[in-house]
Design a protein around this motif. Structure first.
Motif, PDB file in Angstrom:
ATOM      1  N   THR A 270      55.369  -8.129  -4.200  1.00  8.31           N
ATOM      2  CA  THR A 270      54.544  -7.117  -4.863  1.00  8.31           C
ATOM      3  C   THR A 270      53.185  -7.721  -5.195  1.00  8.31           C
ATOM      4  OG1 THR A 270      56.469  -6.048  -5.874  1.00  8.31           O
ATOM      5  CG2 THR A 270      54.335  -5.601  -6.877  1.00  8.31           C
ATOM      6  N   VAL A 271      52.128  -6.934  -4.975  1.00  9.94           N
ATOM      7  CA  VAL A 271      50.777  -7.313  -5.380  1.00  9.94           C
ATOM      8  C   VAL A 271      50.356  -6.398  -6.514  1.00  9.94           C
ATOM      9  CG1 VAL A 271      48.384  -7.660  -4.662  1.00  9.94           C
ATOM     10  CG2 VAL A 271      50.245  -7.913  -2.997  1.00  9.94           C
ATOM     11  N   MET A 272      49.841  -6.996  -7.596  1.00  8.11           N
ATOM     12  CA  MET A 272      49.245  -6.234  -8.675  1.00  8.11           C
ATOM     13  C   MET A 272      47.770  -6.599  -8.730  1.00  8.11           C
ATOM     14  SD  MET A 272      49.536  -3.966 -10.996  1.00  8.11           S
ATOM     15  CE  MET A 272      51.326  -3.789 -10.989  1.00  8.11           C
ATOM     16  N   GLU A 273      46.912  -5.600  -8.467  1.00  4.21           N
ATOM     17  CA  GLU A 273      45.474  -5.827  -8.435  1.00  4.21           C
ATOM     18  C   GLU A 273      44.856  -5.468  -9.785  1.00  4.21           C
ATOM     19  OE1 GLU A 273      43.842  -7.194  -6.072  1.00  4.21           O
ATOM     20  OE2 GLU A 273      44.991  -6.922  -4.232  1.00  4.21           O
ATOM     21  N   TYR A 274      44.074  -6.401 -10.320  1.00  2.20           N
ATOM     22  CA  TYR A 274      43.268  -6.159 -11.515  1.00  2.20           C
ATOM     23  C   TYR A 274      41.794  -6.211 -11.116  1.00  2.20           C
ATOM     24  CZ  TYR A 274      47.654  -7.271 -13.916  1.00  2.20           C
ATOM     25  OH  TYR A 274      48.959  -7.290 -14.349  1.00  2.20           O
ATOM     26  N   GLY A 275      40.922  -5.957 -12.061  1.00  8.46           N
ATOM     27  CA  GLY A 275      39.508  -5.993 -11.737  1.00  8.46           C
ATOM     28  C   GLY A 275      39.040  -7.365 -11.308  1.00  8.46           C
ATOM     29  N   ASP A 276      39.609  -8.422 -11.938  1.00  7.93           N
ATOM     30  CA  ASP A 276      39.112  -9.771 -11.695  1.00  7.93           C
ATOM     31  C   ASP A 276      40.070 -10.684 -10.953  1.00  7.93           C
ATOM     32  OD1 ASP A 276      40.944  -9.878 -13.751  1.00  7.93           O
ATOM     33  OD2 ASP A 276      39.763 -11.225 -15.018  1.00  7.93           O
ATOM     34  N   ARG A 277      41.252 -10.169 -10.616  1.00  7.02           N
ATOM     35  CA  ARG A 277      42.235 -11.032  -9.950  1.00  7.02           C
ATOM     36  C   ARG A 277      43.361 -10.205  -9.357  1.00  7.02           C
ATOM     37  NH1 ARG A 277      43.774 -14.081 -15.295  1.00  7.02           N
ATOM     38  NH2 ARG A 277      41.668 -13.325 -15.736  1.00  7.02           N
ATOM     39  N   SER A 278      44.154 -10.852  -8.537  1.00  2.00           N
ATOM     40  CA  SER A 278      45.403 -10.245  -8.083  1.00  2.00           C
ATOM     41  C   SER A 278      46.547 -11.199  -8.399  1.00  2.00           C
ATOM     42  CB  SER A 278      45.368  -9.941  -6.586  1.00  2.00           C
ATOM     43  OG  SER A 278      45.180 -11.114  -5.829  1.00  2.00           O
ATOM     44  N   HIS A 279      47.678 -10.626  -8.766  1.00  2.00           N
ATOM     45  CA  HIS A 279      48.924 -11.355  -8.936  1.00  2.00           C
ATOM     46  C   HIS A 279      49.827 -11.004  -7.762  1.00  2.00           C
ATOM     47  CE1 HIS A 279      48.753 -11.835 -13.631  1.00  2.00           C
ATOM     48  NE2 HIS A 279      47.808 -12.497 -13.002  1.00  2.00           N
ATOM     49  N   VAL A 280      50.400 -11.997  -7.137  1.00  6.88           N
ATOM     50  CA  VAL A 280      51.321 -11.771  -6.024  1.00  6.88           C
ATOM     51  C   VAL A 280      52.661 -12.387  -6.397  1.00  6.88           C
ATOM     52  CG1 VAL A 280      51.745 -12.035  -3.566  1.00  6.88           C
ATOM     53  CG2 VAL A 280      49.388 -11.893  -4.411  1.00  6.88           C
ATOM     54  N   TYR A 281      53.684 -11.560  -6.420  1.00  7.94           N
ATOM     55  CA  TYR A 281      55.032 -12.007  -6.756  1.00  7.94           C
ATOM     56  C   TYR A 281      55.885 -11.965  -5.487  1.00  7.94           C
ATOM     57  CZ  TYR A 281      53.286 -10.930 -11.412  1.00  7.94           C
ATOM     58  OH  TYR A 281      52.510 -10.880 -12.553  1.00  7.94           O
ATOM     59  N   ILE A 282      56.339 -13.119  -5.040  1.00  7.72           N
ATOM     60  CA  ILE A 282      57.157 -13.206  -3.839  1.00  7.72           C
ATOM     61  C   ILE A 282      58.618 -13.358  -4.241  1.00  7.72           C
ATOM     62  CG2 ILE A 282      57.631 -14.500  -1.731  1.00  7.72           C
ATOM     63  CD1 ILE A 282      54.955 -13.023  -1.700  1.00  7.72           C
ATOM     64  N   SER A 283      59.461 -12.462  -3.734  1.00 12.48           N
ATOM     65  CA  SER A 283      60.893 -12.510  -4.018  1.00 12.48           C
ATOM     66  C   SER A 283      61.515 -13.768  -3.427  1.00 12.48           C
ATOM     67  CB  SER A 283      61.583 -11.290  -3.407  1.00 12.48           C
ATOM     68  OG  SER A 283      61.197 -10.100  -4.029  1.00 12.48           O
ATOM     69  N   GLY A 284      62.754 -14.026  -3.820  1.00 17.16           N
ATOM     70  CA  GLY A 284      63.493 -15.104  -3.189  1.00 17.16           C
ATOM     71  C   GLY A 284      63.503 -14.897  -1.685  1.00 17.16           C
ATOM     72  N   THR A 285      62.985 -15.869  -0.948  1.00 19.88           N
ATOM     73  CA  THR A 285      62.780 -15.747   0.497  1.00 19.88           C
ATOM     74  C   THR A 285      63.443 -16.916   1.208  1.00 19.88           C
ATOM     75  OG1 THR A 285      60.672 -14.606   0.146  1.00 19.88           O
ATOM     76  CG2 THR A 285      61.034 -15.575   2.317  1.00 19.88           C
ATOM     77  N   ALA A 286      64.153 -16.611   2.291  1.00 15.30           N
ATOM     78  CA  ALA A 286      64.911 -17.634   3.011  1.00 15.30           C
ATOM     79  C   ALA A 286      64.566 -17.593   4.499  1.00 15.30           C
ATOM     80  CB  ALA A 286      66.409 -17.430   2.782  1.00 15.30           C
ATOM     81  N   SER A 287      65.371 -18.280   5.289  1.00 18.44           N
ATOM     82  CA  SER A 287      65.173 -18.359   6.742  1.00 18.44           C
ATOM     83  C   SER A 287      65.839 -17.158   7.395  1.00 18.44           C
ATOM     84  CB  SER A 287      65.764 -19.672   7.263  1.00 18.44           C
ATOM     85  OG  SER A 287      65.607 -19.766   8.662  1.00 18.44           O
ATOM     86  N   ILE A 288      65.076 -16.076   7.527  1.00 22.39           N
ATOM     87  CA  ILE A 288      65.576 -14.812   8.058  1.00 22.39           C
ATOM     88  C   ILE A 288      64.543 -14.256   9.022  1.00 22.39           C
ATOM     89  CG2 ILE A 288      64.575 -13.485   6.146  1.00 22.39           C
ATOM     90  CD1 ILE A 288      66.979 -11.612   6.252  1.00 22.39           C
ATOM     91  N   ASN A 289      64.999 -13.494  10.024  1.00 16.13           N
ATOM     92  CA  ASN A 289      64.058 -12.880  10.962  1.00 16.13           C
ATOM     93  C   ASN A 289      63.927 -11.391  10.689  1.00 16.13           C
ATOM     94  OD1 ASN A 289      66.326 -11.647  12.092  1.00 16.13           O
ATOM     95  ND2 ASN A 289      66.427 -13.046  13.840  1.00 16.13           N
ATOM     96  N   ASN A 290      63.154 -10.702  11.538  1.00 11.37           N
ATOM     97  CA  ASN A 290      62.899  -9.280  11.285  1.00 11.37           C
ATOM     98  C   ASN A 290      64.036  -8.379  11.756  1.00 11.37           C
ATOM     99  OD1 ASN A 290      62.517  -9.424  14.028  1.00 11.37           O
ATOM    100  ND2 ASN A 290      60.380  -8.764  14.008  1.00 11.37           N
ATOM    101  N   LYS A 291      65.163  -8.983  12.097  1.00 12.94           N
ATOM    102  CA  LYS A 291      66.384  -8.223  12.354  1.00 12.94           C
ATOM    103  C   LYS A 291      67.422  -8.445  11.249  1.00 12.94           C
ATOM    104  CE  LYS A 291      65.773  -8.488  17.383  1.00 12.94           C
ATOM    105  NZ  LYS A 291      66.369  -8.948  18.665  1.00 12.94           N
ATOM    106  N   GLY A 292      67.028  -9.172  10.231  1.00  9.93           N
ATOM    107  CA  GLY A 292      67.937  -9.440   9.120  1.00  9.93           C
ATOM    108  C   GLY A 292      68.928 -10.541   9.388  1.00  9.93           C
ATOM    109  N   GLU A 293      68.666 -11.365  10.410  1.00  9.60           N
ATOM    110  CA  GLU A 293      69.601 -12.415  10.800  1.00  9.60           C
ATOM    111  C   GLU A 293      69.180 -13.765  10.203  1.00  9.60           C
ATOM    112  OE1 GLU A 293      70.443 -10.553  15.259  1.00  9.60           O
ATOM    113  OE2 GLU A 293      68.836 -12.027  14.936  1.00  9.60           O
TER     114      GLU A 293
END
Length: 386
Positions: A270-293
């Motif tokens: 998720t990206v939250m944009e403010y006037g002076d900055r953005s916050h980017v929150y990345i979920s728990g991410t692992a070794s996965i491809n775009n087929k969910g494998e």
């Protein structure tokens, strides 16, 4: 953003510190604290961690800063968390700090590590465990350590979400509109995760969160709450006072698939944009491809590299880079992989605060997972500053 490493030789505590200071706006810091065991029992290591935090905040350049969120990574939560709670009851400095404790043992041989979120010049109050930090029309709500001790993992998850939704309602907020980030810690994740996923999906549908609307950035990971009857522990961050267009979700479909395709309900980022900055929150991410494998089964080096590739794709979609990462939490299934992974992270992220903990990922063949927060300076005249 500047990144520094501090070492308090007398305490045997090192602090990895990222500092984000855009112009004359609110300053934000993320700190990871590591303590040398020095043959001490838990309380000795814990007290040195606290003293290091106090010395950090006592530095002249830290005037006006305060810790509003703190997570302790413990080696034995059942015996250690009660000691922390007793200590916090006697410390006024902790009254406006949201404290999270979970057993995810630091793999550097210590009994405790800590992640601190520190801000400057915000109004912070604690309402029965809900910490609210306010500034410029925004209210940031942190609520940690929520748990139930009855029922199975599905029942506990449903109960936790209902209680949290009722809390948000008291502040004119909802799960769908205001919750930005969640952490689900699951005891024996290999057997209990499915119940949590089922209950979360059903609750989200009732709240209007579907594959056609959006979900919430989240980490669902192995972790042991202090109470041995607790199967699921929930931590949350919500925001009140923003416009819907300030928030957007990350997909990186060249590298990742939509999570609902394999039955889970969270956003990749998720990206939250403010006037002076953005916050980017990345979920728990692992070794996965775009087929969910799962990719590179059994190979910790290649899984780590693919995990980085996925995170970088998400950050690129957010208009940020790996250099914008302010803090990283790394979860390992096998403690024997620690030395290999530590060396890889030190080479790739030599100045970025990170901690490596023992925490099985939600699929048995995933050896590693990471989550992170990134900060980037912006000039968005349509939005209020942070």
């Amino acid at each position: 953003m500047t990144k520094d490493k501090l070492y308090f030789d007398d305490l045997g505590v090192s602090i990895e510190l990222s500092t984000f200071r855009p112009g004359d706006g609110i300053c934000e810091q993320h700190a990871i604290l590591h303590v040398e065991p020095r043959g001490q029992l838990f309380m000795g290591q814990y007290e040195r961690i606290l003293q290091a935090e106090q010395q950090l905040l006592a530095m002249p350049q830290m005037n006006g800063y305060q810790t509003i969120f703190k997570r302790y990574f413990l080696s034995d939560s059942t015996n250690q968390q009660p000691l922390i709670e007793v200590n916090h009851e006697t410390m006024n400095s902790e009254q406006c700090c949201s404290v999270s404790c979970i057993q995810q043992a630091p793999l550097d041989g210590s009994k405790i590590a800590a992640w601190l979120y520190i801000v400057h010049d915000m109004d912070v109050v604690n309402h029965d465990g809900l910490v609210i930090a306010s500034h410029n029309g925004y209210r940031h709500l942190w609520k940690m350590g929520m748990h139930e001790h009855k029922g199975d993992s599905a029942w506990q998850t449903e109960s936790l979400l209902i209680d949290y939704e009722e809390t948000l309602q008291r502040y004119g907020a909802t799960l769908a509109d205001n919750c930005i980030r969640t952490w689900f810690y699951v005891r024996d994740v290999d057997t209990q995760y499915a119940g949590m996923v089922k209950a979360r999906r059903e609750n989200f549908m009732e709240q209007g969160l579907t594959q056609d609307t959006h979900y919430i950035t989240s980490t669902g990971i192995g972790g042991l709450p202090a109470d041995t009857r607790v199967l699921v522990q929930l931590g949350t961050y919500a925001l009140i006072g923003f416009e819907p267009q300030q928030q957007r979700y990350l997909y990186a479909k060249t590298h990742l698939n939509s999570t609902y395709e394999y039955g889970v309900t969270f956003e990749r980022g998720t990206v939250m944009e403010y006037g002076d900055r953005s916050h980017v929150y990345i979920s728990g991410t692992a070794s996965i491809n775009n087929k969910g494998e799962v990719v590179h089964v059994g190979d910790i080096v290649k899984q780590t590299q693919r995990m980085w590739e996925n995170v970088e794709a998400l950050l690129t979609e957010a208009g940020t880079t790996m250099d914008d990462i302010a803090q990283i939490i790394v979860y390992l299934r096998d403690a024997a992989d620690y030395a290999t992974v530590k060396a890889m992270f030190e080479q790739r992220f030599p100045t970025t605060p990170f901690v490596i903990t023992l925490a099985p990922v939600c699929r048995p063949t995933w050896l590693i997972e990471m989550e992170c927060v990134a900060l980037r300076e912006r000039q968005n005249p349509d939005y209020r500053n942070f």
